[in-house]
Scaffold this motif. Sequence first.
Motif, mmCIF file in Angstrom:
data_model
loop_
_atom_site.group_PDB
_atom_site.id
_atom_site.type_symbol
_atom_site.label_atom_id
_atom_site.label_comp_id
_atom_site.label_asym_id
_atom_site.label_seq_id
_atom_site.Cartn_x
_atom_site.Cartn_y
_atom_site.Cartn_z
ATOM 1 N N GLY A 145 0.802 -1.218 0.000
ATOM 2 C CA GLY A 145 0.000 0.000 0.000
ATOM 3 C C GLY A 145 0.838 1.274 0.000
ATOM 4 O O GLY A 145 0.300 2.360 0.039
ATOM 5 N N ILE A 146 2.174 1.160 -0.058
ATOM 6 C CA ILE A 146 3.027 2.338 -0.077
ATOM 7 C C ILE A 146 3.622 2.505 -1.465
ATOM 8 O O ILE A 146 4.203 1.578 -2.020
ATOM 9 C CB ILE A 146 4.158 2.212 0.970
ATOM 10 N N ARG A 176 4.628 3.577 8.276
ATOM 11 C CA ARG A 176 3.693 3.086 7.255
ATOM 12 C C ARG A 176 2.309 3.698 7.428
ATOM 13 O O ARG A 176 1.655 4.069 6.455
ATOM 14 C CB ARG A 176 3.611 1.554 7.312
ATOM 15 N N ARG A 180 0.559 5.975 4.521
ATOM 16 C CA ARG A 180 -0.718 5.586 3.915
ATOM 17 C C ARG A 180 -1.756 6.684 4.035
ATOM 18 O O ARG A 180 -2.575 6.874 3.145
ATOM 19 C CB ARG A 180 -1.227 4.301 4.562
#
Length: 199
Positions: A145-146, A176, A180
């Motif tokens: 998701g990064i 993280r 996000r």
Amino acid sequence: MFSYIRGVLVQKEPTHVVLDVQGVGYFIKISLNTYAQISAQKGEEQQLYVHFHVQENAHSLYGFASEVEKELFLMLMSVSGIGANTALMMLSAMSPQELTMAIVQEDVKRLKSIKGVGEKTAMRAVVELKDKARKQMPELLPGEGITQPYHRLQDEAVQALVVLGLPKATAEKNVRLVLRSLKGEDIALEELIKRALNV
């Protein structure tokens, strides 16, 4: 009822351990993942995070090398069709990270390859746990998701946070979460570190 048990290791098998706590021997079921992470030898002290599972015909203790594995075990048990023994089997077949990635990436084929997990159960696990796993266990989803431009920034921020005294796992998790939340927006390294400290 129990959070963890610390005692002297009396017996260690791939499926269970026995810990002696002041003369009381606790029989604790474990996954192969936890078995591999137990460093204590017989006669040495060992701590396990535990879940006390009550059934009509049995009261059982399940032990885990980490709180993350325990949390994943409880998450798996929340899915209809996955009991305590099946959840333990899943954690024996894959590491917590591999299992979480399989759920998030909707890898039904890999999940149903685990003994005791059919296609319907694997699909239910994906549907019910995919979003929950992303939200509650970002530390098991490295880089998931990064976006690519963030990776170098992420590494530098984690290194700085570790120097500032944060455990590496906490630093990685916090960074993280912040990245996000940005959804692709730019952020300076200093600001990222500051936000990660306040997660």
